[in-house]
Design a protein around this motif. Structure first.
Motif, short mmCIF file in Angstrom:
data_model
loop_
_atom_site.label_atom_id
_atom_site.label_comp_id
_atom_site.label_asym_id
_atom_site.label_seq_id
_atom_site.Cartn_x
_atom_site.Cartn_y
_atom_site.Cartn_z
N ALA A 8 0.85 -1.20 0.00
CA ALA A 8 0.00 0.00 0.00
C ALA A 8 0.88 1.24 0.00
CB ALA A 8 -0.88 -0.01 1.24
N ILE A 9 0.61 2.16 -0.94
CA ILE A 9 1.41 3.39 -1.04
C ILE A 9 0.47 4.60 -0.95
CG2 ILE A 9 3.07 4.69 -2.45
CD1 ILE A 9 3.60 1.96 -3.91
N SER A 10 0.70 5.46 0.03
CA SER A 10 -0.19 6.61 0.16
C SER A 10 0.35 7.79 -0.64
CB SER A 10 -0.32 7.01 1.63
OG SER A 10 0.87 7.66 2.03
N ASP A 11 -0.47 8.82 -0.79
CA ASP A 11 -0.05 10.02 -1.53
C ASP A 11 1.12 10.72 -0.86
OD1 ASP A 11 -1.99 9.52 -3.32
OD2 ASP A 11 -3.46 10.94 -2.47
N SER A 12 1.26 10.53 0.44
CA SER A 12 2.34 11.22 1.15
C SER A 12 3.66 10.44 1.08
CB SER A 12 1.93 11.40 2.61
OG SER A 12 1.75 10.13 3.21
N GLY A 13 3.66 9.30 0.39
CA GLY A 13 4.89 8.53 0.27
C GLY A 13 5.10 7.57 1.42
N PHE A 14 4.03 7.12 2.04
CA PHE A 14 4.11 6.15 3.14
C PHE A 14 3.81 4.76 2.56
CE2 PHE A 14 2.35 3.80 6.75
CZ PHE A 14 3.27 4.09 7.73
N LEU A 15 4.75 3.84 2.77
CA LEU A 15 4.59 2.49 2.22
C LEU A 15 4.29 1.52 3.35
CD1 LEU A 15 6.27 3.79 -0.17
CD2 LEU A 15 7.34 1.57 -0.42
N PHE A 16 3.33 0.63 3.13
CA PHE A 16 3.04 -0.40 4.14
C PHE A 16 3.04 -1.76 3.46
CE2 PHE A 16 -0.35 -2.99 6.26
CZ PHE A 16 0.39 -3.31 7.39
N ASN A 17 3.85 -2.66 4.03
CA ASN A 17 3.89 -4.02 3.51
C ASN A 17 3.02 -4.90 4.41
OD1 ASN A 17 4.45 -6.60 2.74
ND2 ASN A 17 6.67 -6.31 2.58
N PRO A 18 1.81 -5.27 3.96
CA PRO A 18 0.90 -6.01 4.84
C PRO A 18 1.35 -7.44 5.11
CG PRO A 18 -0.10 -5.69 2.67
CD PRO A 18 1.22 -4.99 2.64
N SER A 19 2.32 -7.96 4.35
CA SER A 19 2.80 -9.32 4.61
C SER A 19 3.76 -9.35 5.80
CB SER A 19 3.55 -9.88 3.41
OG SER A 19 2.73 -9.84 2.29
N THR A 20 4.51 -8.27 5.97
CA THR A 20 5.51 -8.26 7.05
C THR A 20 5.15 -7.31 8.18
OG1 THR A 20 6.74 -6.47 6.01
CG2 THR A 20 7.36 -8.71 5.38
N ASP A 22 5.86 -4.20 8.01
CA ASP A 22 6.81 -3.08 7.95
C ASP A 22 6.19 -1.87 7.28
OD1 ASP A 22 8.94 -4.45 9.12
OD2 ASP A 22 9.50 -5.38 7.21
N SER A 23 6.56 -0.70 7.75
CA SER A 23 6.11 0.52 7.07
C SER A 23 7.31 1.45 6.88
CB SER A 23 5.01 1.20 7.87
OG SER A 23 5.46 1.48 9.17
N PHE A 24 7.24 2.27 5.87
CA PHE A 24 8.37 3.12 5.49
C PHE A 24 7.87 4.50 5.08
CE2 PHE A 24 8.97 -1.26 4.33
CZ PHE A 24 10.22 -1.59 4.85
N SER A 25 8.64 5.53 5.42
CA SER A 25 8.35 6.87 4.89
C SER A 25 9.43 7.17 3.86
CB SER A 25 8.44 7.92 5.99
OG SER A 25 7.31 7.82 6.80
N ILE A 26 9.04 7.48 2.65
CA ILE A 26 10.05 7.81 1.65
C ILE A 26 9.93 9.29 1.27
CG2 ILE A 26 10.49 5.52 0.66
CD1 ILE A 26 8.40 6.01 -1.41
N ASN A 27 11.06 9.88 0.87
CA ASN A 27 11.03 11.31 0.56
C ASN A 27 10.43 11.52 -0.84
OD1 ASN A 27 13.04 10.79 -1.32
ND2 ASN A 27 14.69 11.57 -0.01
N PRO A 28 10.21 12.78 -1.24
CA PRO A 28 9.52 13.02 -2.51
C PRO A 28 10.20 12.38 -3.73
CG PRO A 28 9.53 15.02 -1.20
CD PRO A 28 10.38 14.03 -0.47
#
Lengths: 79, 349
Positions: A8-20, A22-28
């Motif tokens: 799942a990738i949000s408009d703000s660049g937040f990634l969520f891996n529902p299998s693990t 883990d979540s990540f914030s990535i820059n623009p």
């Protein structure tokens, strides 16, 4: 190279891996690259797009892109 | 149509920094859609916070420690039942389960109190000292482990397993050792606290994932929610976690329930390796303290278990919401000394 289908990738660049969980914030720029991968751009196309849009040489973009892609692989975000 | 009202007794009211599951179970019962509840708390200590949570617990009775024996426990239940007319019992501690499993038939036949618990055989077989054999029998990967009764056995086992290895207490505690000296040090500490045998187990690299679920006793999985801890306390307890989308883990769980015909609630603890293999680390024969997450993701497993025990129709859950988090918090209640006095002196509040 594809973003794994359940990421799942949000408009703000937040990634969520529902299998693990883990979540990540990535820059623009990271977000821009992820969007290009989602749009099935090749590595060469991504490098060309970034060198065209930003005042940076191709070698640096290439090195940074491969680092970023390796990071995405390590965290099982792309396949 | 009017809903039935059940009087349900719940233990594990110790909502402290390493919480028992009781308060989470009660919250889930209060949110049940198919029945109303009156909650009877069962406590061992006068400072268990749930005793004083009057919006969740209608009345609390102290019960004897498991070491007091089954007859004393049964007599206490005779007394409580004479006042409360209990319908269902929800034990939530590993240490009390042996007594409740043994007494479950008498509690149901003589006092009309139902429960859904694993059988004595299931309870014994899944014990961590037997888990390796249990896994072999049911085709589940379990890290290799050996029981150790003396410190001098450690070097030979370490030679067999390699380092790092995990030294585990019979009931609680696990420490990683990177050398025989360290393993022996852990052995001494753990055996002093938890007795013998101590378990020496192969270390599996990976990330821990857990499943909260229910088996119906005939091999059917009635509900399962996988979760990964996002934040843990220094005791390894989840402080925050997130529900996962992991079909492989659900399959392993389904297969395990089918193979073992597990009856009742459970928490499975797995290590997931980088190669996406699952190693079963532990089976807890009860709901975990984080079981309220199952309600949050659309599977009120606690309600389902009561309906199973009360002989109502139960259909397995087949979906849940992925990416839902729980975050635990602490909260200070202000309590009058008179309440503490009452539970301490007459054992009821």
């Amino acid at each position: 190279m594809k973003i794994r289908k359940n990421i799942a990738i949000s408009d703000s660049g937040f990634l969520f891996n529902p299998s693990t969980g883990d979540s990540f914030s990535i820059n623009p720029i990271g977000h821009e690259i992820v969007q290009m991968i989602q749009n099935e751009k090749s590595e060469i196309e991504i490098i060309d797009a970034l060198t065209a849009d930003y005042a940076i040489d191709k070698n640096t973009v290439e090195k940074d892109l491969y680092d970023f892609i390796n990071m995405l692989k390590t965290h099982k975000l792309i396949e | 149509m009017s809903k039935p009202k059940y009087t349900i007794a719940v233990t594990g009211l110790n909502a402290i920094d390493s919480p028992g599951p009781g308060i989470a179970v009660i919250r889930a019962l209060k949110e049940a859609e198919s029945f109303d509840v009156r909650i009877i708390g069962l406590s061992y200590e006068s400072l268990e916070p749930g005793i004083y949570m009057h919006d969740l617990v209608d009345k609390t009775y102290q019960v004897p420690y498991p070491s007091a024996g089954q007859q004393v426990l049964f007599e206490r239940f005779q007394y409580i039942n004479s006042i409360e007319n209990l319908d269902f019992l929800f034990p939530n501690f590993d240490a009390e389960l042996f007594n409740f499993i043994t007494l479950s038939k008498r509690l149901e036949e003589e006092l009309g109190i139902k429960s859904v618990l694993p059988t004595q055989e299931q309870f014994d077989a899944r014990h961590k000292v037997n888990l390796f054999e249990y896994g072999k029998e049911h085709g589940i990967k379990v890290p290799f482990a050996k029981m150790v009764y003396g410190m001098n056995e450690i070097p030979a086992i370490a030679n067999e397993i390699g380092f790092p290895l995990v030294v585990k207490g019979k009931f609680y505690d696990a420490k990683i050792a990177y050398s025989s000296d360290e393993a022996m040090k852990h052995f001494n500490k753990i055996s002093a606290e938890w007795g013998l045998p101590v378990l020496v187990q192969e270390f599996v690299h990976g990330s821990e994932v857990n499943v909260c679920g229910i088996g119906d006793g005939n091999g059917v999985l009635l509900g399962a929610v996988p979760m990964r801890k996002l934040y843990i306390t220094d005791k390894g307890k989840a402080w925050a976690g997130v529900s996962l989308d992991d079909e492989n883990l659900l399959k392993v769980t389904r297969d395990l329930v089918a193979a073992t015909k597990w009856r009742g609630p459970f928490e499975l603890e797995f290590m997931k390796t980088n190669e996406d293999e699952y190693y079963l680390i532990e089976i807890n024969p009860r709901f975990p303290a984080w079981c309220y997450l199952t309600v949050g993701v659309g599977q009120n497993q606690i309600e389902k278990l009561v309906n199973l025990g009360m002989g109502n129709d139960v259909e397995p859950f087949d979906t849940y919401e992925v990416g839902k988090m729980f975050i635990r918090y602490s909260y200070d209640m202000i309590v009058n000394m008179s309440e503490f006095e009452q539970i301490s002196t007459i054992g009821e509040l």
